[in-house]
Design an enzyme around this catalytic site. Structure first.
Site, PDB file in Angstrom:
ATOM      1  N   PRO A  15       0.846  -1.196   0.000  1.00 58.74           N
ATOM      2  CA  PRO A  15       0.000   0.000   0.000  1.00 58.74           C
ATOM      3  C   PRO A  15       0.876   1.239   0.000  1.00 58.74           C
ATOM      4  O   PRO A  15       1.804   1.355   0.816  1.00 58.74           O
ATOM      5  CB  PRO A  15      -0.787  -0.126   1.316  1.00 58.74           C
ATOM      6  CG  PRO A  15       0.050  -1.002   2.190  1.00 58.74           C
ATOM      7  CD  PRO A  15       0.789  -1.932   1.279  1.00 58.74           C
ATOM      8  N   MET A  16       0.624   2.165  -0.912  1.00 53.72           N
ATOM      9  CA  MET A  16       1.451   3.373  -1.029  1.00 53.72           C
ATOM     10  C   MET A  16       0.562   4.584  -1.238  1.00 53.72           C
ATOM     11  O   MET A  16      -0.204   4.642  -2.208  1.00 53.72           O
ATOM     12  CB  MET A  16       2.449   3.224  -2.188  1.00 53.72           C
ATOM     13  CG  MET A  16       3.519   2.174  -1.947  1.00 53.72           C
ATOM     14  SD  MET A  16       4.584   1.884  -3.388  1.00 53.72           S
ATOM     15  CE  MET A  16       3.509   0.824  -4.382  1.00 53.72           C
ATOM     16  N   GLN A  68      -6.282  -1.290   3.408  1.00 55.98           N
ATOM     17  CA  GLN A  68      -5.476  -0.869   4.563  1.00 55.98           C
ATOM     18  C   GLN A  68      -6.139   0.312   5.244  1.00 55.98           C
ATOM     19  O   GLN A  68      -6.509   1.293   4.604  1.00 55.98           O
ATOM     20  CB  GLN A  68      -4.052  -0.498   4.169  1.00 55.98           C
ATOM     21  CG  GLN A  68      -3.198  -0.240   5.423  1.00 55.98           C
ATOM     22  CD  GLN A  68      -1.790   0.193   5.137  1.00 55.98           C
ATOM     23  OE1 GLN A  68      -1.571   1.298   4.651  1.00 55.98           O
ATOM     24  NE2 GLN A  68      -0.820  -0.664   5.448  1.00 55.98           N
ATOM     25  N   CYS A  98       3.385   3.499   8.962  1.00 55.35           N
ATOM     26  CA  CYS A  98       3.585   4.759   8.242  1.00 55.35           C
ATOM     27  C   CYS A  98       4.144   5.827   9.186  1.00 55.35           C
ATOM     28  O   CYS A  98       3.582   6.062  10.257  1.00 55.35           O
ATOM     29  CB  CYS A  98       2.268   5.233   7.644  1.00 55.35           C
ATOM     30  SG  CYS A  98       2.434   6.765   6.699  1.00 55.35           S
ATOM     31  N   LYS A 137       0.485  -4.446   9.429  1.00 55.32           N
ATOM     32  CA  LYS A 137       1.739  -4.087   8.759  1.00 55.32           C
ATOM     33  C   LYS A 137       2.484  -3.131   9.675  1.00 55.32           C
ATOM     34  O   LYS A 137       1.964  -2.075  10.042  1.00 55.32           O
ATOM     35  CB  LYS A 137       1.489  -3.437   7.400  1.00 55.32           C
ATOM     36  CG  LYS A 137       2.771  -3.190   6.609  1.00 55.32           C
ATOM     37  CD  LYS A 137       2.462  -2.747   5.183  1.00 55.32           C
ATOM     38  CE  LYS A 137       3.748  -2.675   4.346  1.00 55.32           C
ATOM     39  NZ  LYS A 137       4.633  -1.567   4.765  1.00 55.32           N
ATOM     40  N   HIS A 169       7.863  -4.272   7.622  1.00 54.04           N
ATOM     41  CA  HIS A 169       8.834  -3.443   6.905  1.00 54.04           C
ATOM     42  C   HIS A 169      10.128  -3.514   7.710  1.00 54.04           C
ATOM     43  O   HIS A 169      10.180  -3.060   8.856  1.00 54.04           O
ATOM     44  CB  HIS A 169       8.324  -2.012   6.810  1.00 54.04           C
ATOM     45  CG  HIS A 169       9.178  -1.126   5.959  1.00 54.04           C
ATOM     46  ND1 HIS A 169       8.679  -0.044   5.271  1.00 54.04           N
ATOM     47  CD2 HIS A 169      10.506  -1.147   5.678  1.00 54.04           C
ATOM     48  CE1 HIS A 169       9.648   0.554   4.606  1.00 54.04           C
ATOM     49  NE2 HIS A 169      10.782  -0.096   4.849  1.00 54.04           N
ATOM     50  N   ASN A 209       8.852  -6.727   3.865  1.00 57.12           N
ATOM     51  CA  ASN A 209       8.747  -5.556   3.001  1.00 57.12           C
ATOM     52  C   ASN A 209       9.964  -4.671   3.250  1.00 57.12           C
ATOM     53  O   ASN A 209      10.542  -4.702   4.325  1.00 57.12           O
ATOM     54  CB  ASN A 209       7.437  -4.815   3.339  1.00 57.12           C
ATOM     55  CG  ASN A 209       7.308  -3.468   2.664  1.00 57.12           C
ATOM     56  OD1 ASN A 209       6.980  -2.476   3.307  1.00 57.12           O
ATOM     57  ND2 ASN A 209       7.548  -3.408   1.377  1.00 57.12           N
ATOM     58  N   GLY A 211      12.869  -2.331   0.575  1.00 59.28           N
ATOM     59  CA  GLY A 211      14.089  -2.376  -0.203  1.00 59.28           C
ATOM     60  C   GLY A 211      14.197  -3.470  -1.241  1.00 59.28           C
ATOM     61  O   GLY A 211      15.236  -3.582  -1.902  1.00 59.28           O
ATOM     62  N   GLY A 231       7.197  -2.449  -2.964  1.00 59.15           N
ATOM     63  CA  GLY A 231       6.537  -1.160  -3.052  1.00 59.15           C
ATOM     64  C   GLY A 231       7.020  -0.349  -4.223  1.00 59.15           C
ATOM     65  O   GLY A 231       6.532  -0.466  -5.340  1.00 59.15           O
TER      66      GLY A 231
END
Length: 332
Positions: A15-16, A68, A98, A137, A169, A209, A211, A231
């Site tokens: 999700p971005m 999300q 985030c 996440k 992440h 998640n 890199g 991502g």
């Protein structure tokens, strides 16, 4: 969807914010039948009180698809999860990763790494509200936290509350002193920390998640964890998604090339133009499709400039594809 987490590997597009909207996801689905797609993060209050068609609407072709949500109030998250499930999403994911300022000011996102008990309460409320998977996440820690302690503390609490999966992440988030962009690049990656979490929790779905830049990177991680999430690489060089079905899911029958995926977007763009929606809202997500190929620069120029015209339609994409064909034919 629930079985997917425990039967074989999972490949997901992260999700971005400002990127993985419904047009982006529809485009990504043309490249992979099986990749798990995520919405942008939607704040629980917006789900409850906002324009749901605008925030939650999607094309059925986008499945498998997860929503999300961001928030820190169990009751509101439960209500938002219930709404999301009623709209047909297959998974509800809680954002605990985030690092943006606006997320911190709302007391959710990565700052919730500091409050595993509250996150567990949120997961418990969401689990009681829906019968689809609820996942989390997160980061490996924030600021001065010890990732060995912080990640285990959060994981154990949310799993006890019923979380169906963890996406991690593999970086800390620095809430003090780094911008959201810097938080995606500066804190060092620590894949081994996520691998240790998975080794400690063999019966729990743990995805990684951060890199990862290629399908080869993804396959290497799947030797240690259950799922991989790309991502920026998936967004900026979407052509790599054409490899996912064969390389990750063993489905060579659904192989597609970049040009065929672009052509599959033509009816979608035509429908957008008919209802008066600017086609650049979709074509902006397609700029990196031919990354590294002859004609890619001219392709990007056409989509970047001409698709923004008010009267633009699918013919703009056709013109951009012609440049790819022309340049590749000349190179041959």
């Amino acid at each position: 969807m629930r079985e997917r987490y425990f039967k074989g590997p999972v490949f997901a597009v992260a999700p971005m914010m400002d990127w993985t909207d419904r047009h982006c996801r529809y485009f990504h689905r043309q490249l992979s039948r099986h990749a798990l797609l995520y919405t942008e993060m939607v704040v629980a209050d917006a789900v409850i009180h906002g324009n749901r068609e605008k925030l939650l609407g999607f094309d059925p072709a986008e499945h498998p698809l997860a929503l999300q949500i961001g928030g820190s109030e169990p009751e509101k998250l439960a209500a938002a999860a219930r709404i999301g499930a009623s709209w047909g999403y297959g998974e509800i994911n809680l954002n605990v990763g985030c690092p943006s300022d606006r997320v911190q000011s709302g007391a959710f996102g990565a700052c919730l790494m500091l409050e595993p008990g509250l996150v567990a309460d949120c997961v418990d409320a969401m689990k009681q509200a829906v019968d689809i998977p609820v996942t989390v996440k997160c980061r490996i820690g924030v600021d001065e936290q010890d990732p060995e302690v912080a990640l285990d503390a959060l994981s154990d609490r949310v799993l006890a509350a019923g979380a169906d999966a963890l996406w991690v992440h593999a970086r800390k988030a620095w809430l003090k002193g780094l911008s959201p962009k810097e938080n995606r690049e500066i804190p060092p990656l620590d894949y081994d920390r996520v691998h240790r979490l998975k080794a400690r929790l063999p019966d729990v779905f743990v995805g990684i998640n951060g890199g990862l830049k290629s399908i080869d990177d993804a396959k290497a991680q799947l030797a240690h964890v259950d799922g991989v999430m790309l991502g920026r690489a998936a967004y900026q060089t979407p052509g790599i998604l054409a490899e996912v079905d064969a390389a990750i899911y063993g489905d060579g029958a659904s192989l597609i090339d970049e040009r065929s995926a672009a052509e599959a977007m033509m009816p979608y763009l035509e429908a957008m133009a008919r209802r008066g929606e600017p086609v650049h809202r979709a074509t902006r997500h397609m700029l990196g499709l031919f990354h590294g190929r002859p004609g890619a620069r001219r392709y990007r120029q056409i989509l970047s400039t001409e698709a923004a015209r008010r009267d633009a339609g699918p013919e703009i994409l056709a013109r951009a594809l012609f440049e790819i064909d022309r340049t590749e034919a000349a190179a041959a």
